[in-house]
Design an enzyme around this catalytic site. Structure first.
Site, PDB file in Angstrom:
ATOM      1  N   ASP C  22     -18.287 -19.120   3.409  1.00 20.79           N
ATOM      2  CA  ASP C  22     -19.128 -20.311   3.300  1.00 20.79           C
ATOM      3  C   ASP C  22     -20.518 -19.926   2.798  1.00 20.79           C
ATOM      4  OD1 ASP C  22     -20.583 -19.279   5.458  1.00 20.79           O
ATOM      5  OD2 ASP C  22     -19.509 -20.480   6.934  1.00 20.79           O
ATOM      6  N   TRP C  52      12.865 -21.764   9.727  1.00 19.68           N
ATOM      7  CA  TRP C  52      13.017 -22.995  10.512  1.00 19.68           C
ATOM      8  C   TRP C  52      14.028 -23.959   9.889  1.00 19.68           C
ATOM      9  CZ3 TRP C  52      11.530 -20.868  14.507  1.00 19.68           C
ATOM     10  CH2 TRP C  52      10.292 -20.259  14.680  1.00 19.68           C
ATOM     11  N   THR C  64       7.270 -24.231  15.472  1.00 24.55           N
ATOM     12  CA  THR C  64       6.588 -23.930  16.735  1.00 24.55           C
ATOM     13  C   THR C  64       5.193 -24.539  16.739  1.00 24.55           C
ATOM     14  OG1 THR C  64       5.786 -21.867  15.798  1.00 24.55           O
ATOM     15  CG2 THR C  64       7.813 -21.746  17.079  1.00 24.55           C
ATOM     16  N   PRO C  65       5.107 -25.875  16.847  1.00 28.07           N
ATOM     17  CA  PRO C  65       3.771 -26.492  16.805  1.00 28.07           C
ATOM     18  C   PRO C  65       2.896 -26.052  17.973  1.00 28.07           C
ATOM     19  CG  PRO C  65       5.470 -28.145  17.221  1.00 28.07           C
ATOM     20  CD  PRO C  65       6.167 -26.855  16.946  1.00 28.07           C
ATOM     21  N   LYS C  95       9.108 -24.285  28.845  1.00 31.83           N
ATOM     22  CA  LYS C  95       9.226 -25.015  27.585  1.00 31.83           C
ATOM     23  C   LYS C  95       8.095 -24.687  26.617  1.00 31.83           C
ATOM     24  CE  LYS C  95      12.051 -29.086  28.281  1.00 31.83           C
ATOM     25  NZ  LYS C  95      12.098 -30.542  28.032  1.00 31.83           N
TER      26      LYS C  95
END
Lengths: 147, 147, 147, 147
Positions: C22, C52, C64-65, C95
């Site tokens: 930046d 996936w 795999t969010p 989970k």
């Protein structure tokens, strides 16, 4: 008699990631330009050109901003693909040059692109609130490293 | 007797674009951080803090780099969604502060995030080849604009 | 007696490019999350987990969010730097699971990050206009590849 | 007698953020293409064309991928700037069309761009592991909304 100068070609390898792809599952095209800009910088690094923060001191050159780009998208790519970006300088002009890119996946041409770039210096009066740049003549020190 | 200081909350609106979404058709999460960084800058602009290239001259402050971020992703968003990012400063510390964000789509909470940021100045010896920054004490001129 | 399971650690190398930085000349932080997401995918690929779009057919798993991420920024990085991202699974839950990342530049720690991710399947009623996902139990086929 | 069809022009407003700019403090050029792609989608939305996940069902059209782009960078832009992107369809061909963009900052032309795009459908045999698209004839339902 023809004197032909063969400019160097540098190859940059880029993996396509999941996040580079859009809901159509193909590379979202602005990402090709991210990679092309990286390939452009790597071209100069591989040719032995010092980083721009050094050339700023020695030659006043702060980078090679883009003036014009023309790209053709031939085949789609998706995540898991490994792309080769072949880069060379196709033409030297007085105050600009043409960088040519061919993005391949193995033998498949994915995208090709011709860019006009300049060697830029700070413009007089340039400052943080009014950033400005100007084109300088092609530095022969840099040109000879790229040929 | 309790003296409560209510810090200002600023809302920044962000449209989700096609290219912000991944092959799962939902926002690719690094884009939330792009928007949060924009919301952070807009917070200061809306509070009346001058741009960093001005505070660099007056206060030595060149920006508010991130030290720590903690985000929780609650619901997914996709292109066409219009998001509101509500931003306020949740805590002032000696040399850092906590920015809190809630990203909403209407009444749905999409994401929330707590960041620790500092006000940064150039570090001694900082230069183009060795960029470096250091934290400065919270400038009271800036703090009073944000409360 | 202690039975210790050593989870695999996979290292992903990432070059920092000019465009990743930046106006403060350091990596703009959302780019770290781009690289971490790539490191996450490479982790599974290197462990031998199929892509996936294959697990979608075999296990219903589409990716795999991210549910939660916590990152600490320790040192700055700039273009030309070569970063190593060391990734392993620090914890398996019912989970969800914790992915841990350490981004190094040689011996310097640049950034560390703990993520909570789930294995996601399409939610009932999921479609293009209403994308939705749900968490599934950790697939033992995938877990055993990552340990 | 000349029959002139005036195609619609749609204007999309884009703020330039800190993170859109590079160490030279100007917009990093791939970001212009992010905004142009958003302007393209907004053009169709503003003209009343349904979202692509609806046209996929009604017309088989999943989007308008790019075939060719030619851009000219005229003036630099930096963060804090507000840009107007004026978009119209400059030409209809049998299986493609030309979208023309002018990015302005007030009266200053920043960038102009001509794109060749197609209306795309899934190609036979298209699937998650072999994404593929093909061009379809310009759908008259869509064309009439854009003129």
């Amino acid at each position: 008699m023809i004197t032909q100068t063969m400019n160097k070609t540098i190859t940059f390898t880029q993996q396509v990631e999941f996040g580079d792809c859009d809901p159509a599952r193909i590379v979202w095209f602005p990402n090709f330009f991210r990679w092309i800009d990286a390939a452009s910088r790597h071209f100069f690094v591989q040719c032995g050109v010092p980083p721009w923060h050094e050339t700023e001191k020695t030659l006043g050159v702060i980078g090679t901003p883009l003036v014009d780009t023309h790209a053709r998208f031939v085949k789609t790519a998706s995540y898991g693909d490994v792309l080769q970006i072949h880069t060379h300088i196709a033409e030297w002009r007085a105050k600009s040059f043409v960088m040519r890119y061919r993005i391949m996946r193995g033998d498949d041409l994915i995208m090709e692109c011709d860019e006009v770039r300049i060697f830029a210096a700070h413009r007089e009066g340039d400052n943080a609130s009014q950033p400005g740049i100007r084109a300088v003549a092609i530095p022969s020190e840099i040109r000879s490293l790229c040929e």
